[in-house]
Design a protein around this motif. Structure first.
Motif, short mmCIF file in Angstrom:
data_model
loop_
_atom_site.label_atom_id
_atom_site.label_comp_id
_atom_site.label_asym_id
_atom_site.label_seq_id
_atom_site.Cartn_x
_atom_site.Cartn_y
_atom_site.Cartn_z
N LEU A 1 -5.84 6.62 17.35
CA LEU A 1 -5.90 8.06 17.55
C LEU A 1 -7.06 8.67 16.77
N PRO A 2 -7.78 9.59 17.35
CA PRO A 2 -8.89 10.23 16.64
C PRO A 2 -8.40 10.90 15.35
N GLY A 3 -9.15 10.71 14.29
CA GLY A 3 -8.85 11.38 13.04
C GLY A 3 -7.81 10.70 12.18
N GLN A 4 -7.19 9.64 12.67
CA GLN A 4 -6.19 8.94 11.87
C GLN A 4 -6.80 7.66 11.29
N GLY A 5 -6.56 7.43 10.02
CA GLY A 5 -7.04 6.23 9.36
C GLY A 5 -6.17 5.04 9.67
N ASP A 6 -6.65 3.85 9.29
CA ASP A 6 -5.91 2.62 9.56
C ASP A 6 -4.53 2.64 8.90
N GLY A 7 -4.43 3.21 7.70
CA GLY A 7 -3.15 3.23 7.01
C GLY A 7 -2.10 4.03 7.75
N GLU A 8 -2.49 5.18 8.29
CA GLU A 8 -1.54 6.02 9.03
C GLU A 8 -1.16 5.35 10.35
N LEU A 9 -2.14 4.77 11.03
CA LEU A 9 -1.84 4.08 12.29
C LEU A 9 -0.87 2.92 12.05
N ARG A 10 -1.12 2.18 11.00
CA ARG A 10 -0.25 1.04 10.69
C ARG A 10 1.15 1.52 10.33
N ALA A 11 1.25 2.58 9.54
CA ALA A 11 2.57 3.10 9.17
C ALA A 11 3.35 3.54 10.40
N ASN A 12 2.68 4.17 11.34
CA ASN A 12 3.34 4.58 12.58
C ASN A 12 3.86 3.37 13.35
N ALA A 13 3.03 2.33 13.43
CA ALA A 13 3.44 1.12 14.16
C ALA A 13 4.63 0.45 13.48
N VAL A 14 4.59 0.36 12.16
CA VAL A 14 5.68 -0.28 11.42
C VAL A 14 6.98 0.50 11.61
N LYS A 15 6.90 1.82 11.56
CA LYS A 15 8.10 2.64 11.70
C LYS A 15 8.78 2.41 13.05
N VAL A 16 8.04 2.48 14.14
CA VAL A 16 8.67 2.34 15.45
C VAL A 16 9.09 0.90 15.70
N LEU A 17 8.34 -0.07 15.17
CA LEU A 17 8.74 -1.46 15.37
C LEU A 17 10.03 -1.79 14.63
N ARG A 18 10.26 -1.18 13.49
CA ARG A 18 11.53 -1.42 12.80
C ARG A 18 12.70 -0.90 13.63
N GLU A 19 12.52 0.25 14.25
CA GLU A 19 13.58 0.76 15.14
C GLU A 19 13.72 -0.11 16.37
N ALA A 20 12.60 -0.55 16.95
CA ALA A 20 12.66 -1.42 18.13
C ALA A 20 13.34 -2.74 17.80
N CYS A 21 13.09 -3.25 16.60
CA CYS A 21 13.71 -4.52 16.21
C CYS A 21 15.21 -4.39 16.04
N ARG A 22 15.68 -3.23 15.57
CA ARG A 22 17.13 -3.04 15.48
C ARG A 22 17.76 -3.09 16.88
N ILE A 23 17.08 -2.48 17.85
CA ILE A 23 17.58 -2.54 19.23
C ILE A 23 17.57 -3.98 19.72
N ALA A 24 16.48 -4.69 19.46
CA ALA A 24 16.38 -6.08 19.91
C ALA A 24 17.44 -6.96 19.24
N GLU A 25 17.60 -6.80 17.94
CA GLU A 25 18.60 -7.61 17.22
C GLU A 25 19.99 -7.36 17.78
N ASP A 26 20.35 -6.11 18.01
CA ASP A 26 21.67 -5.79 18.56
C ASP A 26 21.88 -6.45 19.92
N GLY A 27 20.79 -6.61 20.68
CA GLY A 27 20.90 -7.22 22.01
C GLY A 27 20.61 -8.70 22.03
N GLY A 28 20.37 -9.29 20.87
CA GLY A 28 20.08 -10.72 20.81
C GLY A 28 18.73 -11.09 21.38
N ALA A 29 17.76 -10.17 21.29
CA ALA A 29 16.45 -10.39 21.90
C ALA A 29 15.37 -10.48 20.82
N THR A 30 14.18 -10.91 21.24
CA THR A 30 13.04 -11.06 20.34
C THR A 30 11.83 -10.33 20.90
#
Length: 255
Positions: A104-133
């Motif tokens: 995204l324009p104007g966002q540094g690597d640290g902010e982009l990475r933090a956004n990715a980590v945040k949503v992936l943690r939520e996505a992983c909870r969904i995957a774990e509950d469903g037995g998926a990877t």
């Protein structure tokens, strides 16, 4: 290590019918394939041909594609993962692929990475509950001047490690990594336990190994040295008839 053809690319010329590509892969000795987005695929027919041939789907893409680094698209990411989990179960535990989306324009690597980590943690909870990877795939792609946020293997490993979920592994795409300029040694120097799949295509051109300038003779020994024993996905555009293409690939990889 076993080879897994991506049937979005391989067998396409010989078999326009998507389901027939499972039978073609079986005839060539494969027991699994990769595919891309799932919503427009004939899932019932795929389940039937899997039962008929024994050829499994190893991985498929979460659909629709949405950005991990843009919080405005996180709801779409999570809805896509929720929809993909029952598909993964229907496909006997196929892995679900996510890419980062564009920076995204104007966002540094640290902010982009933090956004990715945040949503992936939520996505992983969904995957774990469903037995998926989930497989996170770094992709080096530029569209209208916009570059993907996570585009090489080491960036991807940093994120997978930070998320810290057993439901998340890295899909290490050697072609995209080469586009970004990383060598095999740099990419696979450590954290091999976080890699769930490796895909190959030569650079430049994204054709079969042996048609470009990547040092294929060193890849599999390097992976074995670091402890990787998983599958090698063939995600390339063939330049030869399929039998010749696969023969060249096997010779180049040493398999």
């Amino acid at each position: 290590m076993k080879l897994i053809p991506c049937i979005e690319m391989l067998y396409k010329a010989e078999h326009p019918d998507f389901v027939e590509r499972f039978r073609a892969a079986k005839a060539d000795g494969f027991d699994a394939v990769d595919m891309w987005l799932w919503r427009e695929k004939p899932l019932d027919a795929i389940v039937d041909v899997m039962a008929e041939t024994g050829v499994q789907v190893f991985s498929f893409g979460v659909d629709p594609r949405a950005s991990l680094v843009n919080p405005a698209e996180h709801a779409t990411v999570l809805a896509g993962v929720r929809d993909a989990v029952p598909v993964a179960r229907r496909l006997n535990g196929a892995h679900m692929i996510l890419a980062s989306g564009f920076g995204l324009p104007g966002q540094g690597d640290g902010e982009l990475r933090a956004n990715a980590v945040k949503v992936l943690r939520e996505a992983c909870r969904i995957a774990e509950d469903g037995g998926a990877t989930i497989l996170l795939e770094p992709v080096h792609m530029v569209i209208n001047g916009n570059l993907m946020a996570v585009r090489n293997i080491r960036q991807g490993l940093d994120i997978v490690e930070q998320v810290g979920s057993p439901a998340l592994k890295l899909l290490a795409d050697v072609f995209h990594n080469a586009v970004d300029g990383q060598s095999f040694d740099d990419a696979f120097a450590d954290r091999i336990e976080l890699i769930g799949h490796v895909q190959v295509a030569d650079f430049e051109g994204r054709h079969e190994p042996g048609t470009g300038r990547l040092p294929w003779a060193t890849l599999l020994p390097l992976l074995r040295q670091h402890g990787y024993a998983g599958p090698i996905g063939l995600e390339y555009l063939p330049t030869l008839p399929i039998a010749e293409s696969l023969a060249l690939t096997r010779r180049s990889l040493g398999l």
